[in-house]
Design an enzyme around this catalytic site. Structure first.
Site, mmCIF file in Angstrom:
data_model
loop_
_atom_site.group_PDB
_atom_site.id
_atom_site.type_symbol
_atom_site.label_atom_id
_atom_site.label_comp_id
_atom_site.label_asym_id
_atom_site.label_seq_id
_atom_site.Cartn_x
_atom_site.Cartn_y
_atom_site.Cartn_z
ATOM 1 N N ASP A 139 0.856 -1.187 0.000
ATOM 2 C CA ASP A 139 0.000 0.000 0.000
ATOM 3 C C ASP A 139 0.895 1.240 0.000
ATOM 4 O O ASP A 139 1.676 1.438 0.946
ATOM 5 C CB ASP A 139 -0.882 0.036 1.249
ATOM 6 C CG ASP A 139 -1.952 -1.057 1.272
ATOM 7 O OD1 ASP A 139 -1.669 -2.183 0.817
ATOM 8 O OD2 ASP A 139 -3.068 -0.776 1.756
ATOM 9 N N LYS A 202 -7.231 3.015 -3.348
ATOM 10 C CA LYS A 202 -7.637 3.079 -1.944
ATOM 11 C C LYS A 202 -7.904 4.527 -1.565
ATOM 12 O O LYS A 202 -7.195 5.430 -2.016
ATOM 13 C CB LYS A 202 -6.505 2.471 -1.100
ATOM 14 C CG LYS A 202 -6.639 2.603 0.401
ATOM 15 C CD LYS A 202 -5.436 1.924 1.067
ATOM 16 C CE LYS A 202 -5.344 2.227 2.546
ATOM 17 N NZ LYS A 202 -4.143 1.616 3.172
ATOM 18 N N LYS A 238 -10.480 -0.186 -2.238
ATOM 19 C CA LYS A 238 -10.295 -0.287 -0.792
ATOM 20 C C LYS A 238 -10.699 1.019 -0.124
ATOM 21 O O LYS A 238 -10.234 2.090 -0.501
ATOM 22 C CB LYS A 238 -8.832 -0.623 -0.454
ATOM 23 C CG LYS A 238 -8.570 -0.707 1.056
ATOM 24 C CD LYS A 238 -7.148 -1.169 1.349
ATOM 25 C CE LYS A 238 -6.844 -1.119 2.845
ATOM 26 N NZ LYS A 238 -5.463 -1.573 3.155
#
Length: 293
Positions: A139, A202, A238
Protein backbone atom coordinates in the site's frame (compact mmCIF):
# COMPACT_ATOMS: atom_id res chain seq x y z
CA UNK A 1 -1.60 21.56 -19.72
CA UNK A 2 -1.75 19.34 -22.81
CA UNK A 3 -0.06 15.96 -22.50
CA UNK A 4 -1.12 12.32 -22.76
CA UNK A 5 -1.88 12.13 -19.03
CA UNK A 6 -4.25 15.08 -19.00
CA UNK A 7 -5.71 13.97 -22.33
CA UNK A 8 -6.48 10.49 -20.95
CA UNK A 9 -8.20 11.95 -17.89
CA UNK A 10 -10.13 14.44 -20.03
CA UNK A 11 -11.70 11.58 -22.00
CA UNK A 12 -13.35 10.14 -18.89
CA UNK A 13 -17.13 10.23 -18.79
CA UNK A 14 -17.28 9.77 -15.00
CA UNK A 15 -19.28 12.64 -13.53
CA UNK A 16 -17.58 15.18 -11.28
CA UNK A 17 -20.81 17.08 -10.59
CA UNK A 18 -21.12 17.14 -6.80
CA UNK A 19 -24.91 17.41 -6.84
CA UNK A 20 -25.27 14.39 -9.14
CA UNK A 21 -22.79 12.38 -7.07
CA UNK A 22 -24.61 13.25 -3.84
CA UNK A 23 -27.96 12.26 -5.36
CA UNK A 24 -26.62 8.91 -6.58
CA UNK A 25 -24.96 8.18 -3.25
CA UNK A 26 -28.18 9.01 -1.41
CA UNK A 27 -30.09 6.52 -3.59
CA UNK A 28 -27.51 3.81 -2.94
CA UNK A 29 -27.27 4.37 0.82
CA UNK A 30 -31.07 4.21 1.07
CA UNK A 31 -30.74 0.55 0.04
CA UNK A 32 -28.39 -0.33 2.91
CA UNK A 33 -31.12 -1.58 5.31
CA UNK A 34 -32.39 -4.11 2.76
CA UNK A 35 -28.86 -5.21 1.86
CA UNK A 36 -27.80 -5.68 5.49
CA UNK A 37 -27.78 -9.40 6.22
CA UNK A 38 -25.66 -11.96 8.11
CA UNK A 39 -24.10 -12.92 4.76
CA UNK A 40 -23.19 -9.31 3.97
CA UNK A 41 -21.60 -8.83 7.41
CA UNK A 42 -19.56 -12.02 7.04
CA UNK A 43 -18.40 -10.85 3.61
CA UNK A 44 -17.36 -7.49 5.06
CA UNK A 45 -15.38 -9.24 7.79
CA UNK A 46 -13.56 -11.31 5.16
CA UNK A 47 -12.60 -8.09 3.35
CA UNK A 48 -10.84 -6.45 6.31
CA UNK A 49 -7.16 -5.56 6.16
CA UNK A 50 -6.51 -5.89 9.90
CA UNK A 51 -4.07 -3.10 10.59
CA UNK A 52 -1.47 -2.11 13.16
CA UNK A 53 0.48 1.02 12.19
CA UNK A 54 1.72 2.49 15.44
CA UNK A 55 5.00 4.12 16.39
CA UNK A 56 5.16 1.63 19.27
CA UNK A 57 4.89 -1.49 17.08
CA UNK A 58 7.70 -3.96 17.72
CA UNK A 59 8.57 -7.49 16.59
CA UNK A 60 6.92 -8.80 19.75
CA UNK A 61 3.71 -6.75 19.43
CA UNK A 62 3.34 -7.57 15.73
CA UNK A 63 3.94 -11.28 16.45
CA UNK A 64 1.23 -11.17 19.12
CA UNK A 65 -1.09 -9.32 16.72
CA UNK A 66 -0.51 -12.05 14.13
CA UNK A 67 -1.08 -14.80 16.71
CA UNK A 68 -4.58 -13.42 17.27
CA UNK A 69 -5.36 -14.10 13.61
CA UNK A 70 -4.05 -17.66 14.03
CA UNK A 71 -6.15 -18.08 17.17
CA UNK A 72 -9.25 -16.73 15.45
CA UNK A 73 -9.18 -19.50 12.88
CA UNK A 74 -8.81 -22.09 15.64
CA UNK A 75 -11.60 -20.64 17.80
CA UNK A 76 -14.00 -19.46 15.10
CA UNK A 77 -13.52 -21.94 12.28
CA UNK A 78 -17.12 -21.34 11.19
CA UNK A 79 -16.32 -17.72 10.28
CA UNK A 80 -14.07 -16.44 7.48
CA UNK A 81 -10.66 -15.05 8.29
CA UNK A 82 -9.76 -11.43 7.59
CA UNK A 83 -8.29 -10.72 4.16
CA UNK A 84 -4.87 -9.47 5.26
CA UNK A 85 -2.68 -8.27 8.08
CA UNK A 86 -1.30 -4.80 7.29
CA UNK A 87 1.93 -3.66 8.97
CA UNK A 88 4.95 -1.45 8.43
CA UNK A 89 7.41 -2.96 5.92
CA UNK A 90 10.07 -3.80 8.50
CA UNK A 91 7.61 -6.27 10.06
CA UNK A 92 6.81 -8.29 6.92
CA UNK A 93 9.22 -11.03 7.93
CA UNK A 94 7.72 -11.20 11.43
CA UNK A 95 4.23 -11.76 10.05
CA UNK A 96 5.53 -14.23 7.47
CA UNK A 97 7.21 -16.25 10.23
CA UNK A 98 4.26 -16.27 12.66
CA UNK A 99 1.20 -16.38 10.36
CA UNK A 100 -0.32 -19.86 10.00
CA UNK A 101 -3.53 -19.02 8.12
CA UNK A 102 -2.80 -19.57 4.43
CA UNK A 103 -5.69 -17.50 3.07
CA UNK A 104 -4.63 -14.35 4.96
CA UNK A 105 -2.36 -12.09 2.93
CA UNK A 106 0.51 -9.99 4.26
CA UNK A 107 0.15 -6.32 3.35
CA UNK A 108 2.75 -3.64 4.01
CA UNK A 109 2.56 0.12 3.75
CA UNK A 110 5.62 1.43 1.93
CA UNK A 111 6.88 4.30 -0.19
CA UNK A 112 7.35 6.80 2.62
CA UNK A 113 3.93 6.12 4.15
CA UNK A 114 1.85 8.08 5.07
CA UNK A 115 3.17 11.29 3.46
CA UNK A 116 4.99 9.84 0.43
CA UNK A 117 7.60 12.53 1.09
CA UNK A 118 10.91 10.86 0.42
CA UNK A 119 13.19 10.07 -2.51
CA UNK A 120 11.68 7.91 -5.29
CA UNK A 121 14.66 5.59 -4.90
CA UNK A 122 13.79 5.09 -1.24
CA UNK A 123 10.18 4.28 -2.13
CA UNK A 124 11.26 1.69 -4.68
CA UNK A 125 13.81 0.14 -2.30
CA UNK A 126 11.39 0.04 0.61
CA UNK A 127 8.80 -1.68 -1.57
CA UNK A 128 11.33 -4.23 -2.79
CA UNK A 129 12.51 -4.95 0.77
CA UNK A 130 8.93 -5.44 1.96
CA UNK A 131 8.25 -7.91 -0.85
CA UNK A 132 11.51 -9.72 -0.13
CA UNK A 133 10.42 -9.92 3.51
CA UNK A 134 7.22 -11.68 2.54
CA UNK A 135 4.65 -9.02 1.62
CA UNK A 136 1.90 -10.14 -0.76
CA UNK A 137 0.50 -6.63 -1.09
CA UNK A 138 1.97 -3.13 -0.95
CA UNK A 139 0.00 0.00 0.00
CA UNK A 140 1.60 3.28 -1.12
CA UNK A 141 0.44 6.89 -1.18
CA UNK A 142 0.37 8.71 -4.50
CA UNK A 143 2.73 11.70 -4.62
CA UNK A 144 0.12 14.34 -3.82
CA UNK A 145 2.48 17.29 -4.24
CA UNK A 146 3.34 16.35 -7.81
CA UNK A 147 -0.29 15.52 -8.53
CA UNK A 148 -1.62 18.86 -7.29
CA UNK A 149 1.17 20.68 -9.16
CA UNK A 150 -0.06 19.02 -12.36
CA UNK A 151 3.15 17.03 -12.88
CA UNK A 152 1.25 13.88 -13.71
CA UNK A 153 4.10 12.35 -15.71
CA UNK A 154 6.21 12.31 -12.54
CA UNK A 155 3.31 10.77 -10.61
CA UNK A 156 2.82 7.93 -13.08
CA UNK A 157 6.53 7.31 -13.62
CA UNK A 158 7.07 6.92 -9.89
CA UNK A 159 4.07 4.60 -9.46
CA UNK A 160 5.25 2.57 -12.44
CA UNK A 161 8.66 2.07 -10.84
CA UNK A 162 7.07 1.07 -7.53
CA UNK A 163 4.79 -1.37 -9.35
CA UNK A 164 7.83 -2.92 -11.03
CA UNK A 165 9.54 -3.37 -7.67
CA UNK A 166 6.42 -5.15 -6.35
CA UNK A 167 7.20 -8.10 -8.63
CA UNK A 168 4.33 -10.54 -7.96
CA UNK A 169 2.87 -8.55 -5.05
CA UNK A 170 -0.27 -6.54 -5.66
CA UNK A 171 -0.06 -2.75 -5.50
CA UNK A 172 -2.68 -0.65 -3.71
CA UNK A 173 -2.39 3.06 -4.46
CA UNK A 174 -3.76 5.40 -1.80
CA UNK A 175 -5.25 8.57 -3.27
CA UNK A 176 -5.75 10.39 0.06
CA UNK A 177 -9.14 11.63 -1.09
CA UNK A 178 -9.47 13.94 1.91
CA UNK A 179 -6.51 15.92 0.60
CA UNK A 180 -7.68 15.84 -3.03
CA UNK A 181 -11.05 17.27 -1.90
CA UNK A 182 -12.80 17.57 -5.29
CA UNK A 183 -14.48 14.90 -7.39
CA UNK A 184 -12.45 16.15 -10.35
CA UNK A 185 -9.17 15.49 -8.51
CA UNK A 186 -10.37 12.11 -7.25
CA UNK A 187 -11.35 11.06 -10.76
CA UNK A 188 -7.99 12.12 -12.19
CA UNK A 189 -6.00 10.41 -9.43
CA UNK A 190 -8.00 7.20 -9.85
CA UNK A 191 -7.34 7.09 -13.58
CA UNK A 192 -3.63 7.88 -13.26
CA UNK A 193 -3.17 5.21 -10.57
CA UNK A 194 -4.89 2.52 -12.63
CA UNK A 195 -2.99 3.31 -15.81
CA UNK A 196 0.21 3.19 -13.73
CA UNK A 197 -0.50 -0.42 -12.82
CA UNK A 198 -2.43 -0.19 -9.52
CA UNK A 199 -4.18 -3.42 -8.61
CA UNK A 200 -6.32 -1.53 -6.08
CA UNK A 201 -7.15 2.10 -5.57
CA UNK A 202 -7.64 3.08 -1.94
CA UNK A 203 -9.31 6.12 -0.42
CA UNK A 204 -7.11 7.18 2.47
CA UNK A 205 -4.36 6.55 5.00
CA UNK A 206 -6.54 7.57 7.94
CA UNK A 207 -3.63 9.67 9.21
CA UNK A 208 -3.29 13.35 8.30
CA UNK A 209 -6.45 14.01 6.25
CA UNK A 210 -10.14 13.05 6.48
CA UNK A 211 -10.70 9.36 5.75
CA UNK A 212 -13.05 7.54 3.43
CA UNK A 213 -16.27 9.15 2.24
CA UNK A 214 -19.17 7.67 0.32
CA UNK A 215 -18.88 10.35 -2.37
CA UNK A 216 -15.19 9.62 -2.98
CA UNK A 217 -15.90 5.87 -3.05
CA UNK A 218 -18.63 6.39 -5.64
CA UNK A 219 -16.34 8.35 -7.97
CA UNK A 220 -13.53 5.81 -7.56
CA UNK A 221 -15.82 2.86 -8.27
CA UNK A 222 -17.23 4.59 -11.36
CA UNK A 223 -13.64 5.10 -12.56
CA UNK A 224 -12.87 1.42 -11.94
CA UNK A 225 -15.94 0.44 -13.96
CA UNK A 226 -14.97 2.72 -16.84
CA UNK A 227 -11.37 1.49 -16.79
CA UNK A 228 -12.51 -2.15 -16.81
CA UNK A 229 -14.75 -1.47 -19.80
CA UNK A 230 -11.84 0.14 -21.65
CA UNK A 231 -9.09 -2.35 -20.78
CA UNK A 232 -10.67 -5.57 -19.51
CA UNK A 233 -8.55 -5.36 -16.34
CA UNK A 234 -10.31 -5.56 -12.97
CA UNK A 235 -8.96 -3.17 -10.35
CA UNK A 236 -9.98 -3.50 -6.73
CA UNK A 237 -11.38 -0.85 -4.39
CA UNK A 238 -10.30 -0.29 -0.79
CA UNK A 239 -11.97 2.04 1.68
CA UNK A 240 -9.93 3.15 4.68
CA UNK A 241 -9.92 5.83 7.34
CA UNK A 242 -12.56 6.16 10.03
CA UNK A 243 -14.69 3.11 9.21
CA UNK A 244 -15.49 1.56 12.57
CA UNK A 245 -19.10 0.35 12.59
CA UNK A 246 -21.01 -2.27 10.63
CA UNK A 247 -23.39 0.40 9.34
CA UNK A 248 -20.51 2.51 8.03
CA UNK A 249 -18.96 -0.51 6.32
CA UNK A 250 -22.30 -1.43 4.75
CA UNK A 251 -22.32 1.89 2.89
CA UNK A 252 -19.18 0.84 0.99
CA UNK A 253 -20.59 -2.64 0.43
CA UNK A 254 -23.67 -1.03 -1.14
CA UNK A 255 -21.62 1.30 -3.36
CA UNK A 256 -19.44 -1.54 -4.66
CA UNK A 257 -22.48 -3.74 -5.27
CA UNK A 258 -24.44 -1.01 -7.04
CA UNK A 259 -21.63 0.45 -9.18
CA UNK A 260 -19.38 -2.55 -9.85
CA UNK A 261 -21.65 -5.52 -9.24
CA UNK A 262 -21.47 -8.71 -7.21
CA UNK A 263 -18.29 -9.91 -8.94
CA UNK A 264 -16.42 -7.18 -7.02
CA UNK A 265 -17.94 -8.30 -3.70
CA UNK A 266 -15.05 -10.58 -2.82
CA UNK A 267 -11.88 -9.88 -0.89
CA UNK A 268 -9.93 -10.25 -4.12
CA UNK A 269 -11.39 -6.92 -5.29
CA UNK A 270 -12.88 -5.24 -2.20
CA UNK A 271 -11.09 -4.34 1.02
CA UNK A 272 -11.67 -2.22 4.08
CA UNK A 273 -8.66 -0.96 6.02
CA UNK A 274 -9.58 -0.96 9.69
CA UNK A 275 -8.55 -1.94 13.17
CA UNK A 276 -11.67 -1.40 15.30
CA UNK A 277 -14.16 -2.56 12.67
CA UNK A 278 -13.29 -6.24 13.09
CA UNK A 279 -14.56 -6.48 16.67
CA UNK A 280 -17.67 -4.45 15.87
CA UNK A 281 -18.53 -6.73 12.95
CA UNK A 282 -17.93 -9.81 15.10
CA UNK A 283 -20.28 -8.39 17.71
CA UNK A 284 -22.97 -7.98 15.03
CA UNK A 285 -22.36 -11.42 13.53
CA UNK A 286 -22.30 -13.36 16.82
CA UNK A 287 -24.96 -11.32 18.61
CA UNK A 288 -22.79 -10.74 21.66
CA UNK A 289 -20.12 -8.18 22.45
CA UNK A 290 -16.83 -9.44 21.10
CA UNK A 291 -13.35 -7.99 21.62
CA UNK A 292 -11.21 -10.63 19.97
CA UNK A 293 -8.67 -8.39 18.23
Amino acid sequence: MADKYHDTVAKSQVTVDDAKIAAEVAKITAKVPELRSPEALRLLFSCIDLTTLRSTDSPRSVAEFTERVNAFENEHGDLPSVAAICVYPNFAQVVRTVLEVSEVEIACVAGGFPSSQTFPEVKVAETALAVEGGADEIDVVMNLGDFLDGDWEEVTDELGEIKHSCRDARLKVILETGALKTAENIRAASILAMYSGADFIKTSTGKEFPGASAQAAYVMCKCIKEYHAATGRKVGFKAAGGITTADEAMVYYAIVKEVLGDEWLTNEYFRIGASRLANNLLTEITGEETKFF
